[in-house]
Scaffold this active site. Sequence first.
Site, PDB file in Angstrom:
ATOM      1  N   LYS A 110      60.800  42.107  -9.865  1.00 35.00           N
ATOM      2  CA  LYS A 110      59.271  41.668  -9.804  1.00 35.00           C
ATOM      3  C   LYS A 110      58.852  41.144 -11.227  1.00 35.00           C
ATOM      4  O   LYS A 110      57.774  40.442 -11.173  1.00 35.00           O
ATOM      5  CB  LYS A 110      58.605  42.637  -9.254  1.00 35.00           C
TER       6      LYS A 110
HETATM    7  C1  LIG Z   1      60.700  43.981  -4.122  1.00 32.75           C
HETATM    8  C2  LIG Z   1      62.117  44.115  -4.153  1.00 32.75           C
HETATM    9  C3  LIG Z   1      63.092  43.507  -3.142  1.00 32.75           C
HETATM   10  C4  LIG Z   1      62.460  42.784  -2.157  1.00 32.75           C
HETATM   11  O1  LIG Z   1      61.972  41.781  -2.404  1.00 32.75           O
HETATM   12  P1  LIG Z   1      61.123  40.718  -1.329  1.00 32.75           P
HETATM   13  O2  LIG Z   1      60.819  39.554  -2.087  1.00 32.75           O
HETATM   14  O3  LIG Z   1      59.994  41.633  -0.984  1.00 32.75           O
HETATM   15  O4  LIG Z   1      61.730  40.533  -0.240  1.00 32.75           O
HETATM   16  C5  LIG Z   1      64.467  44.034  -2.981  1.00 32.75           C
HETATM   17  N1  LIG Z   1      64.877  44.810  -4.201  1.00 32.75           N
HETATM   18  C6  LIG Z   1      63.742  45.327  -5.077  1.00 32.75           C
HETATM   19  C7  LIG Z   1      64.685  46.214  -6.254  1.00 32.75           C
HETATM   20  C8  LIG Z   1      62.694  45.023  -5.207  1.00 32.75           C
HETATM   21  O5  LIG Z   1      61.870  45.405  -6.090  1.00 32.75           O
END
Ligand SMILES: *Cc1c(COP(=O)(O)O)cnc(C)c1O
Length: 495
Positions: A110
Site C-alpha cells: 500500500k
Molecule cells: C491490501 C492488500 C492486498 C489486497 O489488495 P487489493 O488492492 O485490496 O485487492 C493484498 N495483500 C496485501 C499484503 C495487502 O496489504
Amino acid sequence: MTYFESTRSGSKADGLTAVLEGIAEDGGLFVDPNLQEHSLCLDEIEGKSSFEISSMILHALLPGFEDPEKLVQNGYQGKFSCGEILTPLVRISDDFSVLELFHGPTSAFKDVALSLLPLLMSEARRRNEPEKQIVILTATSGDTGKAALEGFRDVSGIRILVFYPENGVSEVQRKQMVSQEGRNVRVCAVKGNFDDCQTAVKKAFLELKRGGLLQNVILTSANSINIGRLVPQIFYYFSAYTQLLAERSIQKGELVDFSVPTGNFGDILAGYYAKKMGLPVGKLICASNQNRILTDFLRTGEYDTNRTFHQTSSPSMDILVSSNLERLLYYVSEGDKKFVSDCMQRLSTEGKYKVSESTLKRLQEEFCGYTADEEKTVKCIRKVFEEHGYLLDPHTAVAWSAAEQYKKETNSQRHMVVLSTASPYTFTDVVCRALGLTSKGTAYQDMRMIEGLTRTEAPRNLLKLESSAERFQDVIGREEIVSYVQKYIEERGEL
Ligand SMILES: *Cc1c(COP(=O)(O)O)cnc(C)c1O
C-alpha cells in the site's frame, strides 16, 4: 477532455474534485469513461524508469495536476529501499517471475499508492479549497493504517487520525502505528474487533456531516476507492513489462499473465487499466484465500456475500465486499450506469447480485479466479523456499498457488508475473510455521532467526521498531469514537 463520472448516476467531476471527494455523492465511484483513449505504446515506455512511467500515467489519467514529474519525485525519491526501480522483478524460472511491491517505507504494498495520494490531495486542496483543512479518518486492520500514516506524515493542510482494533493487529503492525512520527498524525486503539472499529468510524462520518460541524474541514478517508489511489498503482504493470523486455525474457508485444493476491480489487483493477491503456496483458489471475467470493463470482457470475467470513493467515485479503469491483462492472458493461446501480442496490438489500451470461463471458475473457486455502498457502511457502530458495509471505503464496493452478489447468506458455504484496518478515508467525521453525518469543527474534536460516534480509524499518519509542497510548470504547473525532477536529492544529 478528461473527466470522471460516477459509476451509478454519471454525475461528473474533474480530477481534482474526484481526488478530493473520494466517493461520488450518489455513493458511486469515479471512473474515466474514455480510459482506452489514454494509451501508452510500448516504444514510448521501453527503457523508461519507474519514475518516468509513473509520471506519464499521472499525466494521462489525471491531467488536471500541475507537475506530474515533481509529484512523483516528491512522492518516491529516497523512500523505497530498492532505489528508483521501486518495484523490482525477480526472475524465478524461464516463464515465472515475482514483482516485489513491498519495498516502500512500511514494507507494505500500500506504500506504492499512499506515497502519492497525499500529494495529490494536498494539491487538490490548495487549488480548490485552500481555506479548508483535510482530516483523514481511517479504520485499519493493519497495513492500510501504517502506510497511510507514513504517506500523510507532515503533508501540509492535512491531518490524519487512524483507529485500530486493540487486539486485532499484529505486534509489529501495532508498533509501526504507535511509534509513527510526524506532527499531523494521531493513532488511537479501539476496544473491539476490526468490524466494530470500521462501523463506528462510518457512524462518526455520518454524524459529523449531519451535525454541520465541518464548516472548515473536509472529512475524508484514505481507502482504496479513491481514484488517486488507483492511478498510482498502474505503473508497476508497465514497469514489470519493461523489466522483462530489458532482460530479454519476452519479445516486444508478447502477452504476459499476472497473478494478483486480491482483497478490495484495487491492485488487480490497476492491471486491467494497464491493459486498457495498451499493455500486452494476457489473463489477470484473481487469487483469493479461503474467502473465495471472487473466485465463485468469476466462475458463476453470482456475487454472494451470504456466507461465512474466515480469518486467515492472509488478513489483507479477508474481505467479502470488494469495493473496486464496481469499477470493473462499469467497464465491462460499457458504462451502463443503470446496470451498475442495480447490482449495488441488490448487494445492499439482498447481499448478492448476478450478472448475465454474456457479461460473465466478457469478464472471463480478461480474468480468472483461483483459491488457495490455509493448507495450500502454508505448503506453498515451504515448497517455494525448498525449490527456489525464495521466501514468500502468505498473501503472495496465495497468488503463487493460483498461478500454478492456472498454468496447470490451461497449459499456458505465457510468462507469468506473480505480484508480491508483503515482505515475508511482516508475517513471521506464518513463515515460521511453514518452514517448521519454533518461534523464539518476539517477532524481532523470529525475524533474526528467519534471516539466519534463509539468508535473506529483514527490512531495516521493521527491525528498528524493536527499540523505537511509543508516541500514542489512547485506548477508547467504540461508543466514544464520535466524540473523540469531534474533539480532534475542534483542536484543528496549525499546519
Ligand atoms: C491490501 C492488500 C492486498 C489486497 O489488495 P487489493 O488492492 O485490496 O485487492 C493484498 N495483500 C496485501 C499484503 C495487502 O496489504
